[in-house]
Enzyme design. Sequence first.
Site, PDB file in Angstrom:
ATOM      1  N   HIS A 218      21.636  15.221 -28.452  1.00 48.39           N
ATOM      2  CA  HIS A 218      22.042  16.029 -27.310  1.00 48.39           C
ATOM      3  C   HIS A 218      21.975  15.272 -25.988  1.00 48.39           C
ATOM      4  CE1 HIS A 218      23.925  19.459 -25.707  1.00 48.39           C
ATOM      5  NE2 HIS A 218      23.168  19.275 -24.643  1.00 48.39           N
ATOM      6  N   TYR A 222      25.036  14.047 -22.608  1.00 49.39           N
ATOM      7  CA  TYR A 222      24.924  13.929 -21.144  1.00 49.39           C
ATOM      8  C   TYR A 222      25.003  12.461 -20.714  1.00 49.39           C
ATOM      9  CZ  TYR A 222      24.159  18.811 -21.413  1.00 49.39           C
ATOM     10  OH  TYR A 222      24.364  20.132 -21.681  1.00 49.39           O
ATOM     11  N   HIS A 372      35.127  22.933 -28.505  1.00 46.82           N
ATOM     12  CA  HIS A 372      34.228  22.809 -27.337  1.00 46.82           C
ATOM     13  C   HIS A 372      34.100  21.350 -26.921  1.00 46.82           C
ATOM     14  CE1 HIS A 372      30.447  22.463 -25.144  1.00 46.82           C
ATOM     15  NE2 HIS A 372      29.877  21.862 -26.167  1.00 46.82           N
ATOM     16  N   PHE A 373      33.827  20.487 -27.893  1.00 49.59           N
ATOM     17  CA  PHE A 373      33.492  19.147 -27.416  1.00 49.59           C
ATOM     18  C   PHE A 373      34.715  18.299 -27.072  1.00 49.59           C
ATOM     19  CE2 PHE A 373      32.527  18.053 -32.045  1.00 49.59           C
ATOM     20  CZ  PHE A 373      33.456  17.034 -32.206  1.00 49.59           C
ATOM     21  N   HIS A 374      35.912  18.720 -27.505  1.00 49.88           N
ATOM     22  CA  HIS A 374      37.063  17.964 -26.995  1.00 49.88           C
ATOM     23  C   HIS A 374      37.327  18.317 -25.525  1.00 49.88           C
ATOM     24  CE1 HIS A 374      37.694  16.581 -31.092  1.00 49.88           C
ATOM     25  NE2 HIS A 374      38.375  15.604 -30.535  1.00 49.88           N
ATOM     26  N   ARG A 435      34.997  23.020 -39.681  1.00 55.25           N
ATOM     27  CA  ARG A 435      35.205  21.703 -39.091  1.00 55.25           C
ATOM     28  C   ARG A 435      35.019  20.656 -40.194  1.00 55.25           C
ATOM     29  NH1 ARG A 435      29.794  19.965 -35.586  1.00 55.25           N
ATOM     30  NH2 ARG A 435      30.996  18.051 -35.414  1.00 55.25           N
ATOM     31  N   ARG A 436      35.299  19.407 -39.891  1.00 51.15           N
ATOM     32  CA  ARG A 436      35.063  18.280 -40.796  1.00 51.15           C
ATOM     33  C   ARG A 436      35.541  18.543 -42.229  1.00 51.15           C
ATOM     34  NH1 ARG A 436      29.006  16.340 -38.767  1.00 51.15           N
ATOM     35  NH2 ARG A 436      29.805  14.882 -37.261  1.00 51.15           N
TER      36      ARG A 436
HETATM   37 FE1  HAS Z   1      27.876  20.872 -26.030  1.00 48.08          FE
HETATM   38  C1  HAS Z   1      27.720  21.045 -29.485  1.00 48.08           C
HETATM   39  C2  HAS Z   1      25.851  23.608 -25.775  1.00 48.08           C
HETATM   40  C3  HAS Z   1      27.919  20.585 -22.592  1.00 48.08           C
HETATM   41  C4  HAS Z   1      29.347  17.765 -26.322  1.00 48.08           C
HETATM   42  N1  HAS Z   1      28.447  19.661 -27.600  1.00 48.08           N
HETATM   43  C5  HAS Z   1      28.308  19.934 -28.941  1.00 48.08           C
HETATM   44  C6  HAS Z   1      28.837  18.841 -29.700  1.00 48.08           C
HETATM   45  C7  HAS Z   1      29.257  17.891 -28.799  1.00 48.08           C
HETATM   46  C8  HAS Z   1      29.012  18.418 -27.485  1.00 48.08           C
HETATM   47  C9  HAS Z   1      29.851  16.531 -29.123  1.00 48.08           C
HETATM   48  O1  HAS Z   1      23.953  25.232 -27.585  1.00 48.08           O
HETATM   49  C10 HAS Z   1      28.951  18.805 -31.225  1.00 48.08           C
HETATM   50  C11 HAS Z   1      27.932  17.945 -31.887  1.00 48.08           C
HETATM   51  C12 HAS Z   1      28.209  17.909 -33.373  1.00 48.08           C
HETATM   52  O2  HAS Z   1      28.959  17.007 -33.810  1.00 48.08           O
HETATM   53  O3  HAS Z   1      27.742  18.779 -34.093  1.00 48.08           O
HETATM   54  N2  HAS Z   1      27.075  21.928 -24.491  1.00 48.08           N
HETATM   55  C13 HAS Z   1      26.315  23.043 -24.590  1.00 48.08           C
HETATM   56  C14 HAS Z   1      26.010  23.557 -23.258  1.00 48.08           C
HETATM   57  C15 HAS Z   1      26.592  22.700 -22.362  1.00 48.08           C
HETATM   58  C16 HAS Z   1      27.252  21.671 -23.148  1.00 48.08           C
HETATM   59  C17 HAS Z   1      25.218  24.780 -22.914  1.00 48.08           C
HETATM   60  N3  HAS Z   1      28.513  19.469 -24.716  1.00 48.08           N
HETATM   61  C18 HAS Z   1      28.416  19.530 -23.344  1.00 48.08           C
HETATM   62  C19 HAS Z   1      28.926  18.321 -22.764  1.00 48.08           C
HETATM   63  C20 HAS Z   1      29.320  17.519 -23.812  1.00 48.08           C
HETATM   64  C21 HAS Z   1      29.057  18.259 -25.030  1.00 48.08           C
HETATM   65  C22 HAS Z   1      28.961  18.046 -21.279  1.00 48.08           C
HETATM   66  C23 HAS Z   1      29.908  16.152 -23.814  1.00 48.08           C
HETATM   67  C24 HAS Z   1      30.183  15.444 -22.769  1.00 48.08           C
HETATM   68  N4  HAS Z   1      26.976  22.098 -27.372  1.00 48.08           N
HETATM   69  C25 HAS Z   1      26.137  23.131 -27.053  1.00 48.08           C
HETATM   70  C26 HAS Z   1      25.575  23.694 -28.293  1.00 48.08           C
HETATM   71  C27 HAS Z   1      26.102  22.958 -29.346  1.00 48.08           C
HETATM   72  C28 HAS Z   1      26.976  21.971 -28.741  1.00 48.08           C
HETATM   73  C29 HAS Z   1      24.622  24.817 -28.427  1.00 48.08           C
HETATM   74  C30 HAS Z   1      25.825  23.150 -30.848  1.00 48.08           C
HETATM   75  C31 HAS Z   1      26.938  23.919 -31.478  1.00 48.08           C
HETATM   76  C32 HAS Z   1      26.755  24.005 -32.988  1.00 48.08           C
HETATM   77  O4  HAS Z   1      26.377  25.083 -33.452  1.00 48.08           O
HETATM   78  O5  HAS Z   1      26.987  23.027 -33.708  1.00 48.08           O
HETATM   79  C33 HAS Z   1      26.481  22.799 -20.848  1.00 48.08           C
HETATM   80  O6  HAS Z   1      25.920  21.605 -20.333  1.00 48.08           O
HETATM   81  C34 HAS Z   1      27.791  23.086 -20.181  1.00 48.08           C
HETATM   82  C35 HAS Z   1      27.639  23.402 -18.705  1.00 48.08           C
HETATM   83  C36 HAS Z   1      28.954  23.251 -17.988  1.00 48.08           C
HETATM   84  C37 HAS Z   1      29.453  24.093 -17.095  1.00 48.08           C
HETATM   85  C38 HAS Z   1      30.809  23.821 -16.499  1.00 48.08           C
HETATM   86  C39 HAS Z   1      30.753  23.472 -15.006  1.00 48.08           C
HETATM   87  C40 HAS Z   1      32.127  23.150 -14.500  1.00 48.08           C
HETATM   88  C41 HAS Z   1      32.448  22.090 -13.705  1.00 48.08           C
HETATM   89  C42 HAS Z   1      33.878  21.897 -13.305  1.00 48.08           C
HETATM   90  C43 HAS Z   1      34.168  22.484 -11.937  1.00 48.08           C
HETATM   91  C44 HAS Z   1      35.598  22.296 -11.581  1.00 48.08           C
HETATM   92  C45 HAS Z   1      36.070  22.037 -10.320  1.00 48.08           C
HETATM   93  C46 HAS Z   1      37.528  21.807 -10.147  1.00 48.08           C
HETATM   94  C47 HAS Z   1      35.194  21.908  -9.144  1.00 48.08           C
HETATM   95  C48 HAS Z   1      28.727  25.296 -16.672  1.00 48.08           C
HETATM   96  C49 HAS Z   1      31.450  21.132 -13.176  1.00 48.08           C
HETATM   97  C50 HAS Z   1      38.179  22.950  -9.391  1.00 48.08           C
HETATM   98  C51 HAS Z   1      39.572  22.588  -9.090  1.00 48.08           C
HETATM   99  C52 HAS Z   1      40.648  23.206  -9.580  1.00 48.08           C
HETATM  100  C53 HAS Z   1      42.002  22.657  -9.271  1.00 48.08           C
HETATM  101  C54 HAS Z   1      40.568  24.467 -10.423  1.00 48.08           C
END
Ligand code: HAS
Length: 562
Positions: A218, A222, A372-374, A435-436
């Site tokens: 995990h 990040y 999600h992760f893509h 998946r997979r």
């Molecule tokens: Fe995740 C599974 C929970 C973030 C990658 N995640 C994965 C896996 C990967 C991955 C690769 O709780 C699969 C692993 C595997 O092979 O089994 N993930 C989270 C949570 C967050 C999160 C709570 N994940 C990421 C990030 C990744 C990533 C970042 C890669 C870089 N994830 C999970 C959980 C699993 C999981 C479970 C397990 C699932 C399972 O059952 O297998 C949080 O950190 C996300 C918080 C993000 C936000 C978004 C903020 C938005 C922003 C953009 C603002 C936009 C602007 C533009 C300002 C709250 C910063 C505005 C302008 C315009 C023009 C509109």
Amino acid sequence: MKISKSLQRVLIVGLTMPVTLFILGAYNGVMQTLYRAGVINDSAVAGINYYQGLTMHGVINAIVLTTFFAVVFGHVVMVNYCKREPNKNLYTISMVFMVVGTLMDAVTMVTGKAQALYTFYAPLQASPYFYIGTSLLIVGSWLAYFSWLLMWKEFKKENPNEKMPVAVLGTLVNFTMWFMSSIPVAFETLVILTPWSFGWTKEINVPLTRMLFWMFGHPLVYFWLLPAYIAFYTILPKVAGGKLYSGNAARLAFLLFLILSTPVGVHHQFSEAALSPSTKLWVSILTYGVSIPSFMTAFTVGASLEFAGRKRGAKGYLDWLGHLPYFQRNNYLFGYFICGLILFIFGGLSGIVNASYSLNQMVHNTGWVPGHFHMTVAGPVVLVILGMSLYILSSVSGKPIKNKSLATIIPYLWGIGVAFLSHGLMAGGLMGEPRRSNLGLSYTNPESTLFNKYWLTSTTTTMFGGMIMGSAAIIFFYVFFSTLFSKQQFEPCIELPVLEELHNEKKVNLLNDIRPWAILSFVLVLSTYIPSLQTVLKYGKSVPNKFQFDNTQNLNDSSNLK
Ligand code: HAS
């Protein structure tokens, strides 16, 4: 700043080697979508079988490309802000380790001796040289980190009152987190998996290897993300024509990642019955916690973009969105950043769904998870890697980017592809699509008794997205390699856009010192992993040899749970 020939060589190798392998990584990604949509009804194409291809896709894109980029970008950030080069021996040995390790991984994967996927825990077994190669890649990246600690120490001695630049803080936080979390996986690969794979040990504790992997797995995500955040906080405001809304908010967000990203790996193991409900509840709370720095980032980066839009003449509430520099060939980086941010809104929200223990039961191991992760990895992470790789290649080689107009459209095309791909995967995942799995052999093959017509639309949408991403990748390779092989036209240098902060904030010592946060992070890791490891050591037992489907020792032994 001008750079030495040897640093220039290391940086160009550090960019070129992973981008070359990325050709294989991207190809195998497109192939995945063809298998899943039932266009291919076979277990292998051109001598590469489904799981071999999936391993190459995951290892190259998610481990090799990301680690090389984090190191190259880290060197660029540290040189740019500390105005000196890292220790030559350390950066050279670091790159040699990374290149040799990656070659070992590449050879074992291409020859079919490593089909253990990018998560590589037991019972899947790879060649020992794959585990040694992966360890070398990781240890090589540690050496770069050690060289930056030395640089920062010298810089601080000469400038005791200066705030730590946001980009330097982000880089050191990222590698402190990486160093802490890669110790369990180094132990797993070198002490448990390598001797098992050589045949020196006959038994393996499968749940233990899985837990050690996720202790790293995990924070790993990040580690991929933070270089993109460094670019959003310190390069995007300038590229958009504005200033960073708050430097202290950015510093706090990075430090929160250090304490909250390390203890949450157990959320990948919510469906393991042996882990106690209280551990799962605690990890669920911490996982919601690790979303906070991303919500803060959405606010700070959003406010910086709004400021830029208003400086460009926007008036009403949302008018600023239309005044940003989209599609400008002399400002091509903006497209990579904005497309990454837009995708990340949806990637982040789907992560919050995963974090809920009860919703996780519905989506775990379905297409939802790669959906999600893509939107996170192929979204902000890969887009920043592609855009910044072109930028760094051009400045450190002294060659202007070839075909800037093509470079400008890549992120928009890629972003549209990711949106289709992820939508297909997530929609299918909600209908139970696993998946997979090579669906083309079963559920999407009309000849099979398992054929399920309801999954055709979602898998076809995924394939459509994959093909658009594949086209964007081909254009990127063309631009990257035509720049690489063009003539040098200016003096090679390292120069990042100069960051300006909107408010003149006072220095807060706690936000300029990583050490107390690293200690807190360690305490939180203990709070999750002492109970989890106790459970694994109590209920998980070592089984002989590699996974065998009919081996009764791999089945649940209820006497063990008494
Ligand atoms: Fe995740 C599974 C929970 C973030 C990658 N995640 C994965 C896996 C990967 C991955 C690769 O709780 C699969 C692993 C595997 O092979 O089994 N993930 C989270 C949570 C967050 C999160 C709570 N994940 C990421 C990030 C990744 C990533 C970042 C890669 C870089 N994830 C999970 C959980 C699993 C999981 C479970 C397990 C699932 C399972 O059952 O297998 C949080 O950190 C996300 C918080 C993000 C936000 C978004 C903020 C938005 C922003 C953009 C603002 C936009 C602007 C533009 C300002 C709250 C910063 C505005 C302008 C315009 C023009 C509109």
